[in-house]
Write a protein that holds these residues in place. Structure first.
Motif, PDB file in Angstrom:
ATOM      1  N   ARG A 265       0.830  -1.208   0.000  1.00 42.36           N
ATOM      2  CA  ARG A 265       0.000   0.000   0.000  1.00 42.36           C
ATOM      3  C   ARG A 265       0.865   1.258   0.000  1.00 42.36           C
ATOM      4  NH1 ARG A 265      -2.610   0.863   4.316  1.00 42.36           N
ATOM      5  NH2 ARG A 265      -1.911  -0.889   5.627  1.00 42.36           N
ATOM      6  N   ARG A 274      -3.726   3.031  -7.005  1.00 39.50           N
ATOM      7  CA  ARG A 274      -4.680   2.482  -6.042  1.00 39.50           C
ATOM      8  C   ARG A 274      -4.473   0.972  -5.944  1.00 39.50           C
ATOM      9  NH1 ARG A 274      -9.838   4.361  -9.007  1.00 39.50           N
ATOM     10  NH2 ARG A 274      -8.329   4.472 -10.706  1.00 39.50           N
ATOM     11  N   SER A 276      -5.957  -2.629  -4.248  1.00 38.30           N
ATOM     12  CA  SER A 276      -7.062  -3.276  -3.544  1.00 38.30           C
ATOM     13  C   SER A 276      -6.965  -4.784  -3.672  1.00 38.30           C
ATOM     14  CB  SER A 276      -8.420  -2.788  -4.075  1.00 38.30           C
ATOM     15  OG  SER A 276      -8.534  -3.033  -5.469  1.00 38.30           O
TER      16      SER A 276
END
Length: 334
Positions: A265, A274, A276
């Protein structure tokens, strides 16, 4: 009924053929006579105990996450299906168990089987189809003209995701071995990288989305092929804090997820990307949308081998070998 049972968590542990009670049908359930099931690496990982902290099962339990079959009976509150309907599904977590003759599934997790597929082909779709759909459509929101990198293009998720990304209008890159390159191209891959002789990090750049399904080293390299503002969606970990929140985990597990994903992260943030983690969830409406794409010819199943029910353990071992192209299925009843 007959079913293959896991008696205890154990790496490469044996599956035992046993007689077990037929599933109870709750008000919102349908009882499915299983014609075919599919094998996924998730089955092996659950048997091995890799997910027992976040996805615990109490042994003995039945494995199997994909099903195609015929409805035998419906619960009192079921309205969308009836006995005799041919359906397919990925039963929700804690209610899996398709290496068996029957399974009870919540109607919200079920869709009518694509009309142009046989039972074995239909059983190959749910888990990989839902994974690709939720990654590319729901989370990634892939748009025409974007560049998408899908790893392991000849695997179960890869063969489906390439076709879906191409249908969504993306330029698609993938990795596979030289012997499977033509398969990847036939599914719609524009750029095919031989992972044995090429480094995708040196070939690709400026990508909008990466669907990561490999190890931590590959995950790290994937960050470098994305453009600022791009997305790295991983289905192989590490889980992130959002995953812990969505699944209502306790404080200890929330902290563990935060620590596990801290490095990736932080790196993603530095790259302006980003990150996820996606753990696919059961979803009948998504399967209905997928069935429409299959019936239109936009997506086709890729089935490597079909094993008879009594050879279920051999089917699991074959998937674990890493040699399968597309999906491996088990035929339970004709």
């Amino acid at each position: 009924m007959k079913a293959f049972v896991v008696d205890k968590y154990k790496k490469k542990g044996a599956l035992r053929l046993a007689n077990v009670p037929e599933p109870e049908v709750q008000d919102n359930d349908i009882l499915v006579r299983i014609h075919a099931a599919a094998v996924n690496l998730l089955d092996s990982k659950i048997r091995d105990g890799e997910f027992k902290l976040i996805l615990p099962y109490r042994p003995p339990f039945v494995l199997g996450h994909d099903v195609a079959g015929t409805i035998v009976r419906t619960g009192s509150k079921v309205r969308r299906f009836k006995a005799g309907d041919e359906v397919y599904a990925r039963p929700r977590d804690h209610r899996v168990g398709t290496f068996a003759e029957f399974i009870a599934v919540d109607e919200a997790d079920v869709a009518l089987k694509p009309k142009n597929l046989n039972m074995a082909e239909a059983a190959s779709i749910p888990l990989v189809g839902l994974t690709a759909w939720q990654a590319l459509v729901e989370v990634g929101k892939v748009k025409p003209g974007q560049k998408v990198f899908i790893q392991a293009g000849s695997g179960g998720v890869g063969t489906f995701a390439i076709q879906l990304a191409k249908h969504l209008g993306a330029t698609v890159a993938t990795t596979t071995s030289a012997k499977n390159a033509e398969l990847a191209r036939s599914l719609g891959a524009d750029v095919v990288i031989d992972y044995k002789t090429q480094d995708f990090e040196k070939v690709l750049s400026g990508y909008d989305l990466v669907l990561n399904s490999q190890d931590a080293k590959t995950l790290d390299k994937s960050l470098r092929v994305l453009k600022p503002g791009g997305q790295l969606i991983s289905i192989s970990g590490p889980p992130d804090p959002a995953f812990a929140r969505e699944h209502g985990m306790n404080l200890f597990l929330k902290l563990a997820m935060r620590l596990l994903s801290r490095v990736v992260r932080k790196k993603a943030k530095n790259f302006g990307i980003r990150y996820s983690f996606l753990f696919m969830r059961a979803h009948g409406r998504h399967l209905h949308e997928i069935a429409s794409l299959i019936e239109s010819g936009a997506i086709r199943p890729v089935v490597d081998k079909a094993f008879p029910f009594e050879k279920t353990a051999d089917a699991v071992a074959y998937v674990e070998s890493g040699r399968a192209k597309g999906k491996v299925v088990i035929t339970v009843t004709g």
